[in-house]
Design an enzyme around this catalytic site. Structure first.
Site: not given
Ligand code: HSE
Length: 454
Positions: A65, A154, A208, A223
């Site tokens: 974008r 990793i 954040e 994860k």
């Protein structure tokens, strides 16, 4: 029985030489941190990547974008319409780096539908929609690769899927959120409070503005579920992960853990048991002597215990533009190498046959067995310890270690810190409820699970 030349030829048809040399054509969607890192590393290491791939790898289109000054796209074909990349007949592999789960899911499904292979760094997409996406990919005979979705650079997905394939994995435990690990490290090393360490992480750009995903364990749960699906050949079960964040961890508990010879880490743990697979993310005391206890700052590490190999530890950067790009490019090369292979000749992408719901059940948290660290605020009166000890013993829990210092000057309450034996979660919860109900105890009992990881 060995295959005849004709049979071998039929199983792996040789391609015309010009087709073998043809460049693998990539379409990258998203030019954020990972997208720009991928463009930069591909530009810098293009020759090595082509040599390892056996053919050139060419970025034929970028869907973004907006531009990103961190990378040079002046020589690339950039479109503002990301779905153009999914529809572009010249694209062999769509690299999804836009993040999120709504548009990303539609984009990936559109690309799969057009026969494109997928490389993604999107853990939320795989954890929450992976079962659907793998089924769609299987139907179309294309691959979804997602090394960059877990622990950044990793190569843990490749290790679980290929390197450890001869093992029955018993358990794995990982520090798989760098932001949370940075905060806990700052709290321990500098004596900062959780709020101070979080503010520092935000200032440095690790956390954040809304840090919920990282500090409340959602990112780690995404994860964990991806690793567990490969380790235990089970469908992705994100909604079944027990998730507890680090916002309740205090510097006081970090100090007591130190005194007992432990570190507090935010772990994602998946363990095979007779009754099902444990899937849990929570703060955990682990012995200081373990290598993983000494993984600090924003670094990630995953400890995997296989029946044949024993414990193996994977360590590295869990985030960052080029570290994550390293994993994205590894996937691009992997997919590119098997572009002309039949689907059943490739390493399977998912833990279970695509679309199947088979695999072990997730163990309810009440059934999970662990040791516990308890911190009790007790009145400094005779008899408190014997009451606590009786409650524990009635629940079949023994006290393995105990710390009680003299009360501070003028303080009526003293912290009593206990390490328990291993006990079922439900039993421990009952004991804690009874301890909290004692007249001699104030407030809630702090509880943190303990794992020896041995
Ligand atoms: N926000 C993640 C972390 C990095 O702090 O580890 C991306 O998965």
């Amino acid at each position: 029985m060995s295959a005849t030349v004709e049979e071998t030829t039929e199983l792996a048809p040789r391609l015309p030489a010009d087709n073998l040399r043809r460049a693998v054509r990539i379409g990258i969607c998203g030019l954020g941190t990972v997208g720009s890192g991928t463009v930069n590393v591909m530009a810098r290491n293009g020759e090595e990547i082509a040599a390892r791939c056996g053919r050139p790898v060419e970025i034929v289109q970028v869907g973004a974008r907006r531009d990103n000054a961190a990378c040079d796209t002046s020589k690339l074909n950039v479109t503002r319409e990301i779905f153009d990349v999914a529809d572009n007949p010249d694209v062999d592999i769509l690299v999804e780096l836009i993040g999120g789960t709504t548009v990303a899911r539609e984009l990936v499904l559109a690309a799969i539908n057009n026969g494109k292979h997928i490389v993604t760094a999107n853990k939320a997409l795989i954890a929450e929609h992976g079962n659907e996406l793998f089924a769609a990919a299987a139907e179309k005979g294309v691959t979804i690769a997602y090394e960059a979705a877990v622990a950044g650079g990793i190569p843990i997905i490749k290790s679980l899927r290929e390197g450890l394939v001869g093992n029955r994995i018993q358990w794995l435990a990982g520090i798989i959120n760098g932001t949370g690990n940075y905060i806990l490290t700052e709290m321990r090393d500098k004596g900062r409070s959780f709020a101070e360490a979080l503010a520092q992480a935000q200032e440095l750009g690790y956390a954040e503005a809304d840090p919920t995903f990282d500090v409340e364990g959602i990112d780690a749960a995404h994860k964990l579920v991806i690793m567990a699906s490969l380790a235990f050949a089970m469908p992705l079960a994100f909604d079944k992960v027990y998730t507890e964040g680090i916002s309740g961890v205090s510097s006081e508990d970090i100090r007591y853990a130190d005194e007992l010879g432990y570190r507090i880490k935010h772990l994602g743990i998946a363990r095979r048991t007779e009754h099902g697979v444990e899937l849990r993310v929570h703060p955990t005391l682990i012995p200081q002597r373990r290598l993983i206890a000494n993984v600090n700052g924003v670094m990630n590490a995953v400890l995997v215990n296989g029946d044949a190999v024993g414990p193996t530890l994977y360590y590295g950067a869990g985030a960052g533009a080029e570290a994550t790009a390293s994993a994205v490019i590894a996937d691009i090369v992997d997919v590119a190498r098997t572009l002309e292979a039949k689907p059943d000749q490739r390493v399977p992408a998912a833990g279970v046959a695509e679309g199947s719901q088979a695999g072990p059940q997730v163990l309810p948290m009440d059934e999970v067995v662990t040791s516990y660290y308890l911190r009790i605020s007790a009145h400094d009166k005779p008899g408190v310890m014997s009451q606590v000890a009786k409650i524990c013993s009635d629940q079949g829990i023994s006290i393995e270690a105990l710390i009680q210092h003299e009360p501070a000057e003028g303080e009526a309450l003293v912290p009593v810190v206990i390490l328990t034996s291993r006990a079922k979660e439900a039993r421990l919860r009952e004991a804690v409820a009874q301890i909290e109900a004692l007249d001699t105890v104030e407030g809630e009992v702090v509880r943190i699970r303990v794992e020896t990881l041995g």
